[in-house]
Scaffold this motif. Structure first.
Motif, PDB file in Angstrom:
ATOM      1  N   ALA A  33     -69.909 -50.445  -6.001  1.00  0.00           N
ATOM      2  CA  ALA A  33     -69.470 -49.757  -4.786  1.00  0.00           C
ATOM      3  C   ALA A  33     -69.686 -50.595  -3.537  1.00  0.00           C
ATOM      4  CB  ALA A  33     -70.209 -48.425  -4.649  1.00  0.00           C
ATOM      5  N   ASP A  34     -70.713 -51.455  -3.549  1.00  0.00           N
ATOM      6  CA  ASP A  34     -71.037 -52.231  -2.344  1.00  0.00           C
ATOM      7  C   ASP A  34     -70.065 -53.372  -2.107  1.00  0.00           C
ATOM      8  OD1 ASP A  34     -71.882 -53.721  -4.516  1.00  0.00           O
ATOM      9  OD2 ASP A  34     -73.783 -54.316  -3.617  1.00  0.00           O
ATOM     10  N   ARG A  35     -69.076 -53.533  -2.985  1.00  0.00           N
ATOM     11  CA  ARG A  35     -68.034 -54.547  -2.779  1.00  0.00           C
ATOM     12  C   ARG A  35     -66.649 -53.917  -2.653  1.00  0.00           C
ATOM     13  NH1 ARG A  35     -69.664 -59.653  -6.681  1.00  0.00           N
ATOM     14  NH2 ARG A  35     -69.346 -58.146  -8.366  1.00  0.00           N
ATOM     15  N   VAL A  36     -66.612 -52.613  -2.331  1.00  0.00           N
ATOM     16  CA  VAL A  36     -65.347 -51.891  -2.264  1.00  0.00           C
ATOM     17  C   VAL A  36     -65.171 -51.255  -0.883  1.00  0.00           C
ATOM     18  CG1 VAL A  36     -64.035 -49.920  -3.167  1.00  0.00           C
ATOM     19  CG2 VAL A  36     -65.297 -51.397  -4.740  1.00  0.00           C
ATOM     20  N   GLY A  37     -64.000 -51.475  -0.286  1.00  0.00           N
ATOM     21  CA  GLY A  37     -63.580 -50.768   0.913  1.00  0.00           C
ATOM     22  C   GLY A  37     -62.248 -50.093   0.655  1.00  0.00           C
ATOM     23  N   VAL A  38     -61.900 -49.145   1.515  1.00  0.00           N
ATOM     24  CA  VAL A  38     -60.624 -48.436   1.399  1.00  0.00           C
ATOM     25  C   VAL A  38     -59.985 -48.356   2.773  1.00  0.00           C
ATOM     26  CG1 VAL A  38     -59.498 -46.226   0.889  1.00  0.00           C
ATOM     27  CG2 VAL A  38     -61.358 -47.048  -0.583  1.00  0.00           C
ATOM     28  N   ARG A  39     -58.678 -48.613   2.828  1.00  0.00           N
ATOM     29  CA  ARG A  39     -57.945 -48.483   4.095  1.00  0.00           C
ATOM     30  C   ARG A  39     -57.016 -47.274   4.034  1.00  0.00           C
ATOM     31  NH1 ARG A  39     -53.994 -52.427   7.802  1.00  0.00           N
ATOM     32  NH2 ARG A  39     -55.364 -52.259   9.599  1.00  0.00           N
ATOM     33  N   LEU A  40     -57.118 -46.436   5.061  1.00  0.00           N
ATOM     34  CA  LEU A  40     -56.276 -45.251   5.208  1.00  0.00           C
ATOM     35  C   LEU A  40     -55.525 -45.319   6.536  1.00  0.00           C
ATOM     36  CD1 LEU A  40     -58.865 -42.498   4.173  1.00  0.00           C
ATOM     37  CD2 LEU A  40     -57.094 -43.506   2.712  1.00  0.00           C
ATOM     38  N   ALA A  41     -54.405 -44.588   6.611  1.00  0.00           N
ATOM     39  CA  ALA A  41     -53.635 -44.512   7.859  1.00  0.00           C
ATOM     40  C   ALA A  41     -53.240 -43.053   8.066  1.00  0.00           C
ATOM     41  CB  ALA A  41     -52.412 -45.415   7.803  1.00  0.00           C
ATOM     42  N   PRO A  42     -54.134 -42.248   8.635  1.00  0.00           N
ATOM     43  CA  PRO A  42     -53.931 -40.799   8.665  1.00  0.00           C
ATOM     44  C   PRO A  42     -52.702 -40.329   9.429  1.00  0.00           C
ATOM     45  CG  PRO A  42     -56.225 -41.350   9.080  1.00  0.00           C
ATOM     46  CD  PRO A  42     -55.460 -42.631   9.125  1.00  0.00           C
ATOM     47  N   PHE A  43     -52.345 -40.990  10.521  1.00  0.00           N
ATOM     48  CA  PHE A  43     -51.314 -40.435  11.399  1.00  0.00           C
ATOM     49  C   PHE A  43     -50.033 -41.258  11.441  1.00  0.00           C
ATOM     50  CE2 PHE A  43     -55.389 -38.859  12.933  1.00  0.00           C
ATOM     51  CZ  PHE A  43     -55.153 -37.490  12.926  1.00  0.00           C
ATOM     52  N   THR A  44     -49.950 -42.285  10.629  1.00  0.00           N
ATOM     53  CA  THR A  44     -48.743 -43.097  10.661  1.00  0.00           C
ATOM     54  C   THR A  44     -47.657 -42.479   9.794  1.00  0.00           C
ATOM     55  OG1 THR A  44     -47.842 -45.315  10.360  1.00  0.00           O
ATOM     56  CG2 THR A  44     -49.411 -44.582   8.717  1.00  0.00           C
ATOM     57  N   SER A  45     -46.416 -42.709  10.193  1.00  0.00           N
ATOM     58  CA  SER A  45     -45.273 -42.327   9.357  1.00  0.00           C
ATOM     59  C   SER A  45     -44.604 -43.572   8.789  1.00  0.00           C
ATOM     60  CB  SER A  45     -44.265 -41.520  10.184  1.00  0.00           C
ATOM     61  OG  SER A  45     -43.851 -42.260  11.328  1.00  0.00           O
ATOM     62  N   LEU A  46     -45.345 -44.672   8.791  1.00  0.00           N
ATOM     63  CA  LEU A  46     -44.809 -45.947   8.344  1.00  0.00           C
ATOM     64  C   LEU A  46     -44.335 -45.853   6.896  1.00  0.00           C
ATOM     65  CD1 LEU A  46     -44.567 -48.768   9.699  1.00  0.00           C
ATOM     66  CD2 LEU A  46     -46.680 -49.389   8.519  1.00  0.00           C
ATOM     67  N   ASN A  47     -43.177 -46.407   6.642  1.00  0.00           N
ATOM     68  CA  ASN A  47     -42.582 -46.424   5.305  1.00  0.00           C
ATOM     69  C   ASN A  47     -42.325 -45.022   4.756  1.00  0.00           C
ATOM     70  OD1 ASN A  47     -42.316 -49.266   4.968  1.00  0.00           O
ATOM     71  ND2 ASN A  47     -44.524 -49.390   4.619  1.00  0.00           N
ATOM     72  N   GLY A  48     -42.195 -44.063   5.674  1.00  0.00           N
ATOM     73  CA  GLY A  48     -41.644 -42.767   5.292  1.00  0.00           C
ATOM     74  C   GLY A  48     -42.614 -41.744   4.741  1.00  0.00           C
ATOM     75  N   THR A  49     -43.918 -42.008   4.769  1.00  0.00           N
ATOM     76  CA  THR A  49     -44.854 -40.994   4.284  1.00  0.00           C
ATOM     77  C   THR A  49     -45.415 -40.199   5.454  1.00  0.00           C
ATOM     78  OG1 THR A  49     -46.642 -42.611   4.317  1.00  0.00           O
ATOM     79  CG2 THR A  49     -45.575 -42.236   2.207  1.00  0.00           C
ATOM     80  N   VAL A  50     -45.355 -38.881   5.314  1.00  0.00           N
ATOM     81  CA  VAL A  50     -45.858 -37.973   6.342  1.00  0.00           C
ATOM     82  C   VAL A  50     -46.639 -36.860   5.659  1.00  0.00           C
ATOM     83  CG1 VAL A  50     -45.227 -36.398   8.217  1.00  0.00           C
ATOM     84  CG2 VAL A  50     -43.866 -38.456   7.832  1.00  0.00           C
ATOM     85  N   ASP A  51     -47.764 -36.503   6.227  1.00  0.00           N
ATOM     86  CA  ASP A  51     -48.543 -35.393   5.699  1.00  0.00           C
ATOM     87  C   ASP A  51     -48.429 -34.200   6.637  1.00  0.00           C
ATOM     88  OD1 ASP A  51     -50.583 -34.651   3.543  1.00  0.00           O
ATOM     89  OD2 ASP A  51     -51.564 -33.987   5.392  1.00  0.00           O
ATOM     90  N   ALA A  52     -48.341 -33.017   6.050  1.00  0.00           N
ATOM     91  CA  ALA A  52     -48.165 -31.806   6.855  1.00  0.00           C
ATOM     92  C   ALA A  52     -49.406 -31.468   7.668  1.00  0.00           C
ATOM     93  CB  ALA A  52     -47.802 -30.632   5.946  1.00  0.00           C
ATOM     94  N   ASN A  53     -50.570 -31.874   7.181  1.00  0.00           N
ATOM     95  CA  ASN A  53     -51.811 -31.562   7.884  1.00  0.00           C
ATOM     96  C   ASN A  53     -52.768 -32.743   7.768  1.00  0.00           C
ATOM     97  OD1 ASN A  53     -54.125 -30.516   9.023  1.00  0.00           O
ATOM     98  ND2 ASN A  53     -53.958 -28.523   8.019  1.00  0.00           N
ATOM     99  N   PRO A  54     -52.499 -33.819   8.509  1.00  0.00           N
ATOM    100  CA  PRO A  54     -53.285 -35.041   8.315  1.00  0.00           C
ATOM    101  C   PRO A  54     -54.764 -34.876   8.666  1.00  0.00           C
ATOM    102  CG  PRO A  54     -51.827 -35.253  10.213  1.00  0.00           C
ATOM    103  CD  PRO A  54     -51.420 -34.008   9.493  1.00  0.00           C
ATOM    104  N   VAL A  55     -55.100 -34.039   9.608  1.00  0.00           N
ATOM    105  CA  VAL A  55     -56.520 -33.874   9.949  1.00  0.00           C
ATOM    106  C   VAL A  55     -57.282 -33.319   8.746  1.00  0.00           C
ATOM    107  CG1 VAL A  55     -58.148 -32.608  11.397  1.00  0.00           C
ATOM    108  CG2 VAL A  55     -56.113 -33.648  12.422  1.00  0.00           C
ATOM    109  N   GLU A  56     -56.750 -32.273   8.132  1.00  0.00           N
ATOM    110  CA  GLU A  56     -57.404 -31.698   6.949  1.00  0.00           C
ATOM    111  C   GLU A  56     -57.436 -32.700   5.798  1.00  0.00           C
ATOM    112  OE1 GLU A  56     -56.787 -28.096   3.656  1.00  0.00           O
ATOM    113  OE2 GLU A  56     -55.191 -28.592   5.063  1.00  0.00           O
TER     114      GLU A  56
END
Length: 365
Positions: free
Chosen positions: A227-250
């Motif tokens: 685990a100490d060599r793993v990171g994760v990248r998220l993009a909560p509010f972007t619509s880049l490349n067509g992905t949108v979430d109905a409730n990104p905060v939740e």
């Protein structure tokens, strides 16, 4: 000098010399055929090794994971050996470098994946999205993406295994760790965001179900390399490349809490960074800070002053400066001394050779 940016930081097993991140940026200069990292890429990253952390450009975990022409992979021995040039060069300069593991899912074209149909969480085409293919010229040719097919359970199991093997390959290549690309509309993001996922099994529907693929991949790579060599990248509010979430905060507060359970080294959040983009809500940043106890990184249109304020507000531990690193190989030194920042040439971002990659000079004192 911005004091907080130059405080050391413990990131997993590594002590970083500053809190400046060079985030992943696709540059499309891998050797063809074979999509292998090469000598000019090694020079490019070594020039920027004064960053506290470098996250190398998105690197596909399989032939099916490739979205664009000329991007590097990490699934063949030749690709692993190619990346060793970069990691050796960065380590010689005292730098720390993670590989970003990438599967684009539906954000590709059959020309980039051997004529196959792309795969995704669901058979939903990304609208108004183009990728570039090798059209036999020096400049990339842009084409529309196509409709993907929905991944079967066997597909999901296979891709999780590919992420696991890619993490092991990254360590073999000399990387200090890996970052899972779960942002910007690529495969993991296609499971997370409600607008890209219409599955009716345990990988679709509720927030917990849509986060299940992310959890499965994280579990696999944590088991493989720690685990100490793993990171994760998220993009909560972007619509880049067509992905949108109905409730990104939740959804993304839940994602931060989920990732916290795995004790990963860091969570890297890409903020929307186009002109006139809305600010990420302060309440959301506070919720993420409360949910995730590891190192928290933000990136997106930061300057030194905004970075310092974010540290002072207790909202982040590191800040990524993306495009500024393209034209400023010595960006930390420029920040420390208040020197001006050079502007990059957009025409040389993707494809080509040394021009626009390794020929930007350090600040002339």
């Amino acid at each position: 000098m911005k004091q907080a940016l130059f405080q050391p930081l413990q990131l997993g097993r590594y002590t970083l010399v500053n809190r400046i991140v060079m985030p992943p940026m696709t540059r499309s200069r891998a050797i063809q055929p074979g999509n292998e990292a090469n000598d000019i890429m090694a020079t490019y990253y070594a020039q920027r090794a004064s960053a506290g952390l470098i996250v190398a450009e998105g690197t596909q975990i399989s032939a099916m994971g490739q979205g664009y022409a000329w991007t590097p992979g990490i699934y063949t021995q030749a690709q692993i050996d190619g990346w060793k040039k970069t990691t050796t060069a960065v380590h010689a300069k005292g730098g720390v470098i993670f590989a970003q593991l990438w599967h684009v899912g539906r954000v590709t074209h059959p020309d980039n994946i051997g004529g196959a149909q792309p795969i995704s969480s669901s058979a939903i085409k990304a609208e108004n999205v183009k990728v570039f293919v090798d059209n036999g010229k020096a400049e990339p040719g842009f084409v529309d993406v196509v409709e993907p097919r929905a991944m079967t359970k066997d597909d999901i199991k296979q891709v999780i295994g590919e992420y696991r093997q890619a993490a092991l390959n990254a360590i073999e290549a000399g990387f200090d760790g890996i970052e899972l690309h779960a942002a910007n509309g690529y495969l993991i993001n296609q499971f997370i965001d409600s607008g890209a996922n219409n599955r009716t099994d345990e990988y679709g529907g509720s927030v917990d179900n849509r986060l299940r693929f992310l959890a499965d991949v994280v579990e696999a790579v944590v088991d493989a390399i720690g685990a100490d060599r793993v990171g994760v990248r998220l993009a909560p509010f972007t619509s880049l490349n067509g992905t949108v979430d109905a409730n990104p905060v939740e959804t993304y507060t839940a994602a931060a809490a989920l990732l916290n359970q795995y004790n990963i080294a860091y969570l890297h959040i890409a903020e929307v960074d186009w002109d006139d983009a809305p600010e990420t809500p302060l309440s959301f940043k506070q919720a993420v800070r409360a949910a995730f106890k590891g190192v928290l990184i933000y990136a997106g249109k930061y300057d030194a002053e905004k970075a310092e304020q974010t540290f002072n507000d207790g909202l982040a531990d590191m800040i990524g400066f993306g495009r500024p690193f393209v034209a400023n190989p010595d960006l930390p030194d420029r920040i420390k001394h208040g020197y001006s920042w050079a502007e990059h040439d957009p025409a040389t971002l993707f494809g080509g050779a040394e021009k626009g990659l390794t020929d930007y000079p350090e600040y002339a004192k």
